[in-house]
Design an enzyme around this catalytic site. Structure first.
Site: not given
Length: 438
Positions: A296, A307, A321
């Site tokens: 999460s 990224d 998740k």
């Protein structure tokens, strides 16, 4: 608009509700899609009336309806559920960082309670309970037949009271573990200097996570005369927590720009969350440690760092998740709350990691390669999990080069952390980062 079934004291009240829906149906003939729903509500009332009158023992209407609501929600996905008023009050306390219990994040699998992660410094962690362990009995009574909420409420209790859990672990005999409930004070951020490199661990994203991280950085700076040669951020076994805390934690390492975006049904209701300008650790080499129990909010931070090219993500593929739950109070919380999955989240590059997880830049195992499968619980193992709309992870179809410790390595020495420190100290950090970005 949101609708909620009130918890009613008698079956007559349920029947009245069903009759009221019939009048609504008469006004909604131009919306024939509703007719089946009204018929099913009538069916629910009929079934409940029969259970109430004919079941072998007397039952409580409120419990029946609560179980029915939970059954409906848990059939949607593993994270949607009804939170009764007492549990709702407990949940509000837990996110603040203090509550009474044994200290575990759990889910349900095949009727048993399964540990997602123990909380650092809790009775469960101190007793050696690990991610992936099954709880089969509570005080000698099987958990089979209990909902997850019922099982959790049975494990909870007053401070100073004990509870005995029967723990089953793959390839080991079940064992009884007696835990004494106490106030768990989730000081979720810890830090130290390991082999000359600053190290910070965040064990959960509660309300104290971001402020604790900032304090830890200031203390490390003071200890190292203001100059940090690098930083290892440890998010292993971190089950996640509050979305806003993951944004604030990411802001420590990113100078503005997107951290994560969320999208609702059919790609509508899109929200983008950006880091605050003015990162605290500009140009400081960063290695983020993750493992199969990082979930999460942990995955949001790791995905943003990865990224955005801000650091190296090291370890094993995370839990996966990639969904967002909204906590919707019912009648201001008097009837509890609805925890409902309302959105998926996406990394800055537009990746959904739901069911697939964050793949690290460098795969490093915590344990030697003994030829056995030590894969731990992941999102895709949970019943009724929401599948990734983009399909399985690309890494499922290729051979992964994993760095394993030697067979004689003592796992207590933490091979993943040792390798993370070596990466920073080797002087090859920038080169490795550049290679991954190309």
């Amino acid at each position: 608009m949101k609708y909620a079934l009130p918890i009613m004291g008698t079956v007559a009240a349920v029947a009245l509700f069903a009759l009221s829906t019939a009048s609504q149906q008469a006004r909604a003939d131009d919306q024939p899609s509703y007719s089946d729903t009204f018929e099913q509500l009538d069916l629910f009332a009929d079934v409940m009336a029969r259970v109430r009158s004919d079941y072998v023992v007397e039952v409580e209407d409120g419990e029946l309806i609560e179980d029915a609501i939970n059954g409906m929600l848990q059939a949607l996905d593993p994270h949607s559920s009804y939170v009764n008023p007492e549990s709702f009050r407990d949940l509000q306390v837990q996110t603040s960082g203090r509550y009474v219990g044994v200290g575990m994040e759990v889910t349900q699998e095949d009727g048993y309670v399964k540990v997602v992660a123990p909380i650092d410094g809790s009775p469960a962690a101190e007793a050696g309970i690990k991610s992936g362990d099954y709880i089969t009995e509570i005080d000698g009574v099987t958990v089979l037949g209990l909902s997850l909420t019922e099982a959790v409420n049975t494990i909870r209790g007053e401070a100073g009271e004990s509870v005995t859990l029967t723990i089953a672990r793959i390839d080991e005999e079940p064992r009884d573990v007696t835990l004494v409930r106490r106030e768990v004070n989730r000081e979720v951020v810890s830090h130290e200097i390991k082999d000359g490199i600053p190290y910070i661990r965040i064990s959960q994203f509660n309300e104290k996570a971001a402020s604790g991280l900032e304090s830890a950085i200031e203390e490390l700076r003071a200890a190292m005369d203001g100059d940090l040669p690098g930083l290892v951020l440890d998010l292993r076994t971190n089950p996640g927590g509050l979305l806003d805390q993951s944004i604030k934690v990411s802001s420590v390492f990113l100078d503005g720009g997107e951290v994560v975006s969320t999208r609702g049904r059919d790609g509508v209701d899109i929200e983008s969350y950006e880091a605050e300008a003015g990162q605290l650790l500009e140009d400081v080499p960063l290695v983020v440690l993750i493992d199969e129990a990082s979930a999460s909010a942990s995955e949001i931070v790791a995905g943003a760092v990865q990224d955005r090219g801000r650091g190296l993500v090291v370890g094993m593929t995370s839990f996966g998740k990639g969904s967002v739950q909204s906590l919707i109070p019912l009648r201001g919380g008097r009837d509890g709350a609805l925890r409902l999955t309302t959105q998926r989240y996406y990394t800055p590059a537009g990746r959904s990691i739901q069911g697939t997880g964050i793949d690290p830049d460098l795969y490093i195992s915590a344990i030697p390669d003994d030829g056995e499968d030590h894969t731990r619980l992941s999102e895709s193992d949970l019943p009724n999990y929401i599948e990734n709309e983009n399909g399985d992870s690309e890494t499922d179809e290729i051979d992964i080069a994993i760095d394993y410790p030697d067979a004689e390595f003592d796992v207590q020495d933490d091979y993943q952390l040792q390798r993370a420190i070596e990466i920073i100290k080797s002087g090859n950090y920038q080169q490795r980062l550049a290679e991954l970005q190309n």
